[in-house]
Design a protein around this motif. Structure first.
Motif, PDB file in Angstrom:
ATOM      1  N   PHE A  43       0.835  -1.203   0.000  1.00  0.00           N
ATOM      2  CA  PHE A  43       0.000   0.000   0.000  1.00  0.00           C
ATOM      3  C   PHE A  43       0.871   1.255   0.000  1.00  0.00           C
ATOM      4  CE2 PHE A  43      -2.170   3.356   2.423  1.00  0.00           C
ATOM      5  CZ  PHE A  43      -3.243   3.572   1.582  1.00  0.00           C
ATOM      6  N   GLU A  44       1.914   1.275   0.806  1.00  0.00           N
ATOM      7  CA  GLU A  44       2.812   2.433   0.858  1.00  0.00           C
ATOM      8  C   GLU A  44       3.528   2.637  -0.483  1.00  0.00           C
ATOM      9  OE1 GLU A  44       3.192   4.742   3.176  1.00  0.00           O
ATOM     10  OE2 GLU A  44       1.753   3.800   4.522  1.00  0.00           O
ATOM     11  N   LEU A  47       0.962   4.081  -2.898  1.00  0.00           N
ATOM     12  CA  LEU A  47       0.732   5.475  -2.520  1.00  0.00           C
ATOM     13  C   LEU A  47       1.875   6.367  -3.000  1.00  0.00           C
ATOM     14  CD1 LEU A  47      -0.913   7.592  -0.949  1.00  0.00           C
ATOM     15  CD2 LEU A  47       0.352   6.910   1.090  1.00  0.00           C
ATOM     16  N   GLU A 133     -11.444   5.900  -5.597  1.00  0.00           N
ATOM     17  CA  GLU A 133     -11.083   5.196  -4.365  1.00  0.00           C
ATOM     18  C   GLU A 133     -10.448   3.858  -4.678  1.00  0.00           C
ATOM     19  OE1 GLU A 133     -13.294   3.564  -0.349  1.00  0.00           O
ATOM     20  OE2 GLU A 133     -14.163   5.241  -1.430  1.00  0.00           O
ATOM     21  N   PHE A 141      -6.683  -0.966   3.826  1.00  0.00           N
ATOM     22  CA  PHE A 141      -5.937   0.271   3.571  1.00  0.00           C
ATOM     23  C   PHE A 141      -6.600   0.972   2.394  1.00  0.00           C
ATOM     24  CE2 PHE A 141      -2.654  -2.676   5.248  1.00  0.00           C
ATOM     25  CZ  PHE A 141      -2.433  -2.025   6.446  1.00  0.00           C
ATOM     26  N   LYS A 142      -7.046   2.201   2.600  1.00  0.00           N
ATOM     27  CA  LYS A 142      -7.790   2.918   1.558  1.00  0.00           C
ATOM     28  C   LYS A 142      -7.078   4.199   1.147  1.00  0.00           C
ATOM     29  CE  LYS A 142     -12.322   1.328   2.936  1.00  0.00           C
ATOM     30  NZ  LYS A 142     -13.631   1.698   3.468  1.00  0.00           N
ATOM     31  N   MET A 143      -7.181   4.486  -0.136  1.00  0.00           N
ATOM     32  CA  MET A 143      -6.648   5.712  -0.702  1.00  0.00           C
ATOM     33  C   MET A 143      -7.774   6.350  -1.518  1.00  0.00           C
ATOM     34  SD  MET A 143      -3.650   6.008  -3.614  1.00  0.00           S
ATOM     35  CE  MET A 143      -2.926   4.539  -2.963  1.00  0.00           C
ATOM     36  N   GLU A 153      -6.210  11.264   0.047  1.00  0.00           N
ATOM     37  CA  GLU A 153      -6.619  11.002   1.427  1.00  0.00           C
ATOM     38  C   GLU A 153      -6.340   9.534   1.725  1.00  0.00           C
ATOM     39  OE1 GLU A 153     -10.835  11.121   3.858  1.00  0.00           O
ATOM     40  OE2 GLU A 153     -10.676  12.106   1.926  1.00  0.00           O
ATOM     41  N   VAL A 154      -5.720   9.262   2.875  1.00  0.00           N
ATOM     42  CA  VAL A 154      -5.306   7.913   3.218  1.00  0.00           C
ATOM     43  C   VAL A 154      -5.936   7.501   4.556  1.00  0.00           C
ATOM     44  CG1 VAL A 154      -3.331   6.439   3.751  1.00  0.00           C
ATOM     45  CG2 VAL A 154      -3.120   8.208   2.016  1.00  0.00           C
ATOM     46  N   SER A 155      -6.406   6.264   4.626  1.00  0.00           N
ATOM     47  CA  SER A 155      -6.875   5.712   5.901  1.00  0.00           C
ATOM     48  C   SER A 155      -6.618   4.214   5.906  1.00  0.00           C
ATOM     49  CB  SER A 155      -8.364   6.007   6.104  1.00  0.00           C
ATOM     50  OG  SER A 155      -9.123   5.343   5.111  1.00  0.00           O
TER      51      SER A 155
END
Length: 156
Positions: A43-44, A47, A133, A141-143, A153-155
């Motif tokens: 995920f990172e 991103l 999204e 893990f959401k972007m 926006e990241v969560s």
């Protein structure tokens, strides 16, 4: 016996130790599996790829496309930008491979195109609204990329 003596009996201490040991054996592996770390790492990387594409689009003035699929993420030029042709990969062959442990990659393939203003659009103008999204992994893990501003926006 002194009436002011206080403390725990040996039976109580052993019982607490056994309960903690059982919890560690049953619950511990759920929190510390390799898959969780692979999902977060992937995920990172995705991103970072999306943020790099946005910065590259602003700096070069070209439309940069990011495509995230089950096999990984890649950047490419979305339009004829100088000597670069449409669909040609970004210099340095910028791509991120998906480790086999990350099974769920949102609604693959996920594709966004950044314009020279840094927003998500295939024209020179930014849209008024809209959100793209992407969810990666079972940990959620959401972007979210806001089309009008390009804000990512990241969560969690």
């Amino acid at each position: 016996m002194d009436r002011f003596q206080r403390g725990f009996t040996i039976v109580e201490l052993i019982l607490v130790t056994v309960i903690i040991g059982i919890l560690a054996a049953v619950v511990g592996p759920r929190f510390f599996t390799k898959r969780n770390f692979d999902e977060r790492f992937y995920f990172e990387e995705v991103l970072s790829t999306v943020r790099y594409a946005q910065k590259l689009a602003v700096a070069s003035g070209c439309y940069i496309q990011v495509q995230v699929s089950a096999s990984g993420a890649a950047l490419s030029y979305s339009n004829d930008c100088g000597a670069k042709g449409s669909g040609e990969t970004v210099p340095g062959d910028y791509a991120v491979a998906n480790p086999q442990q990350v099974k769920k990659v949102g609604s693959a393939p996920f594709t966004v195109v950044f314009n020279s203003l840094g927003c998500v659009s295939t024209t020179e103008f930014c849209p008024v609204q809209g959100i793209d999204e992407l969810e990666i992994g079972e940990s959620g893990f959401k972007m979210k990329i806001h089309r009008a501003t390009g804000f990512i926006e990241v969560s969690p």
